[in-house]
Design a protein around this motif. Structure first.
Motif, PDB file in Angstrom:
ATOM      1  N   TRP A 113      35.800 -11.391  -2.493  1.00  0.00           N
ATOM      2  CA  TRP A 113      35.579  -9.951  -2.444  1.00  0.00           C
ATOM      3  C   TRP A 113      35.699  -9.343  -3.835  1.00  0.00           C
ATOM      4  CZ3 TRP A 113      34.011  -6.035   0.531  1.00  0.00           C
ATOM      5  CH2 TRP A 113      34.404  -4.764   0.185  1.00  0.00           C
ATOM      6  N   ASN A 114      34.576  -8.890  -4.332  1.00  0.00           N
ATOM      7  CA  ASN A 114      34.543  -8.215  -5.635  1.00  0.00           C
ATOM      8  C   ASN A 114      35.186  -9.061  -6.727  1.00  0.00           C
ATOM      9  OD1 ASN A 114      33.422  -6.052  -6.824  1.00  0.00           O
ATOM     10  ND2 ASN A 114      35.091  -4.640  -6.418  1.00  0.00           N
ATOM     11  N   ASN A 115      35.132 -10.402  -6.545  1.00  0.00           N
ATOM     12  CA  ASN A 115      35.813 -11.299  -7.472  1.00  0.00           C
ATOM     13  C   ASN A 115      34.765 -12.102  -8.230  1.00  0.00           C
ATOM     14  OD1 ASN A 115      37.724 -12.753  -8.795  1.00  0.00           O
ATOM     15  ND2 ASN A 115      38.143 -14.160  -7.121  1.00  0.00           N
ATOM     16  N   TRP A 116      34.115 -11.445  -9.177  1.00  0.00           N
ATOM     17  CA  TRP A 116      33.071 -12.103  -9.955  1.00  0.00           C
ATOM     18  C   TRP A 116      33.712 -12.816 -11.150  1.00  0.00           C
ATOM     19  CZ3 TRP A 116      28.054 -12.853  -8.835  1.00  0.00           C
ATOM     20  CH2 TRP A 116      27.511 -12.114  -7.788  1.00  0.00           C
ATOM     21  N   ALA A 133      23.978 -16.093  -3.565  1.00  0.00           N
ATOM     22  CA  ALA A 133      24.785 -15.483  -2.513  1.00  0.00           C
ATOM     23  C   ALA A 133      25.469 -16.535  -1.654  1.00  0.00           C
ATOM     24  CB  ALA A 133      23.889 -14.588  -1.631  1.00  0.00           C
ATOM     25  N   LYS A 134      24.771 -17.645  -1.342  1.00  0.00           N
ATOM     26  CA  LYS A 134      25.373 -18.713  -0.542  1.00  0.00           C
ATOM     27  C   LYS A 134      26.508 -19.398  -1.301  1.00  0.00           C
ATOM     28  CE  LYS A 134      21.567 -19.958   2.546  1.00  0.00           C
ATOM     29  NZ  LYS A 134      20.661 -21.045   2.977  1.00  0.00           N
ATOM     30  N   LYS A 135      26.319 -19.606  -2.605  1.00  0.00           N
ATOM     31  CA  LYS A 135      27.344 -20.317  -3.391  1.00  0.00           C
ATOM     32  C   LYS A 135      28.570 -19.431  -3.622  1.00  0.00           C
ATOM     33  CE  LYS A 135      24.488 -23.708  -5.764  1.00  0.00           C
ATOM     34  NZ  LYS A 135      24.226 -24.373  -7.038  1.00  0.00           N
ATOM     35  N   VAL A 136      28.334 -18.151  -3.894  1.00  0.00           N
ATOM     36  CA  VAL A 136      29.449 -17.249  -4.196  1.00  0.00           C
ATOM     37  C   VAL A 136      30.127 -16.748  -2.921  1.00  0.00           C
ATOM     38  CG1 VAL A 136      30.058 -15.090  -5.369  1.00  0.00           C
ATOM     39  CG2 VAL A 136      28.356 -16.585  -6.366  1.00  0.00           C
ATOM     40  N   GLY A 137      29.336 -16.682  -1.810  1.00  0.00           N
ATOM     41  CA  GLY A 137      29.891 -16.210  -0.552  1.00  0.00           C
ATOM     42  C   GLY A 137      29.761 -14.721  -0.349  1.00  0.00           C
ATOM     43  N   LEU A 138      28.716 -14.114  -0.933  1.00  0.00           N
ATOM     44  CA  LEU A 138      28.466 -12.689  -0.776  1.00  0.00           C
ATOM     45  C   LEU A 138      27.067 -12.473  -0.209  1.00  0.00           C
ATOM     46  CD1 LEU A 138      29.916 -11.361  -4.154  1.00  0.00           C
ATOM     47  CD2 LEU A 138      30.969 -11.186  -1.922  1.00  0.00           C
ATOM     48  N   THR A 139      26.710 -11.219   0.066  1.00  0.00           N
ATOM     49  CA  THR A 139      25.382 -10.914   0.573  1.00  0.00           C
ATOM     50  C   THR A 139      24.371 -10.920  -0.577  1.00  0.00           C
ATOM     51  OG1 THR A 139      25.730  -8.531   0.285  1.00  0.00           O
ATOM     52  CG2 THR A 139      26.336  -9.490   2.414  1.00  0.00           C
ATOM     53  N   VAL A 140      23.097 -11.021  -0.201  1.00  0.00           N
ATOM     54  CA  VAL A 140      22.028 -11.037  -1.207  1.00  0.00           C
ATOM     55  C   VAL A 140      21.975  -9.698  -1.940  1.00  0.00           C
ATOM     56  CG1 VAL A 140      19.552 -11.386  -1.577  1.00  0.00           C
ATOM     57  CG2 VAL A 140      20.732 -12.686   0.192  1.00  0.00           C
TER      58      VAL A 140
END
Length: 349
Positions: A113-116, A133-140
């Motif tokens: 979550w918001n952890n770039w 998005a799949k690798k980071v676990g966020l939406t497109v």
């Protein structure tokens, strides 16, 4: 005529009148019975319809409650927030929306979550946003917004595998000719030409109308002044100002100001103090405080005030504001408690 004949005629008339009166009464009673039966039938029909409607409403409520309480497998419920929603959905054959809705209902933060991190930022532009998005676990959408905010072009195979060296002549075509025409002349894909054009802040070519040239002064104000003020000052449609700012990867000043007010000191208050108290201390609206707290999965302060006999005895004897300040509660709670007990408000003599 004799007296006997006259009497007989009078008797016959009386009996005839009585018979007609009886028949009229019978007809009226029959009509009343018919109308009563009709009304009873109509009432029973209406009652049946009403019962059907109530049954339909109850079934709709049950279905809505059942839809709101979606049951997930225990393995999925235990892994919410520990793995990405997409990963859980693929592993268990569930829709991503179902997994995301259940996680949000439980107030669990998503993975990353918001952890770039630097590693995640390095992936932007090197592959399609969907893969990132799949690798980071966020939406497109979150990945695309992060990429545009950092001023990174979108990934296209033609730009990564066969990088094109743009000449000064080719750059002059951008915006003056359509992306399709420039692509045909240069030998590239039209999406690659469009990405290059937007990265330089050049508006697309439109038939019948010349693309607007932005001055250095106008471009320098993007991100520093709200979009509406720039639009009014230079007579530019607001949507064009927003499109130009986003194409250059510049964040809105309003969004930046909203993010800047959430300092670590303010965030530390959330959950420890009530949303109303945080709003009073920071000047942020109660709705914004509640929305930020819910988005970040911070539980609310649930300590409930209990009225003691001493506090109740003060109602009506002192102003509501003084009682609220001394007890550390809202004035509305004091007033509602006093009105519930039917105690008149305090008035100075």
């Amino acid at each position: 005529m004799t007296k006997k004949a006259v009497k007989k005629k009078a008797v016959k008339k009386k009996t005839a009148k009585k018979a007609t009166k009886k028949t009229v009464k019978k007809k009226k009673s029959v009509k009343k019975k018919k109308t009563a039966t009709k009304r009873a039938k109509a009432a029973t029909r209406g009652g049946k319809k009403a019962t059907k409607k109530t049954a339909v409403k109850r079934s709709a409520k049950k279905t809505s409650r059942a839809a709101g309480k979606t049951s997930l497998p225990r393995a999925v419920s235990a892994a919410l927030g520990k793995k990405s929603d997409q990963e859980l959905a693929d592993a268990h054959g569930l829709p991503v929306a179902t997994v995301r809705a259940e996680r949000q209902r439980r107030g669990i933060k998503p993975l990353h979550w918001n952890n770039w991190t630097d590693k995640a930022d390095a992936l932007l532009g090197t592959m399609p946003d969907a893969e990132v998005a799949k690798k980071v676990g966020l939406t497109v959408n979150a990945v695309s917004a992060r990429r545009r905010r950092n001023g990174i072009e979108s990934y296209t195979p033609s730009t990564k595998l066969n990088p094109h060296n743009w000449t000064a002549k080719e750059l002059k075509w951008l915006g003056k000719l359509s992306d399709v025409e420039v692509a045909r002349r240069v030998g590239l894909d039209s999406s690659t030409v469009g990405a290059k054009r937007t990265s330089l802040g050049i508006a697309p070519h439109r038939k019948g109308r010349q693309s607007r040239a932005w001055s250095k002064k106008e471009l320098s104000l993007l991100g520093k002044v709200p979009d509406t003020q720039i639009a009014k000052k230079f007579g530019i449609p607001r949507r064009k100002v927003i499109a130009m700012r986003q194409s250059l990867g510049i964040q809105s000043p309003v969004v930046a100001a909203n993010e800047a007010r959430w300092t670590p000191k303010v965030v530390a208050m959330l959950g420890k103090l009530s949303d109303t108290e945080v709003s009073k201390r920071t000047g942020i609206s109660v709705a914004s405080v509640r929305g930020y707290r819910v988005r970040h999965g911070i539980p609310s302060r649930t300590t409930q005030f209990r009225w003691t006999d001493e506090a109740v005895s003060r109602l009506g004897q002192e102003p509501d504001a003084d009682i609220a300040e001394s007890l550390g509660i809202d004035v509305v709670k004091v007033a509602s408690k006093r009105q519930y007990l039917k105690i008149p408000a305090y008035r100075e003599a």
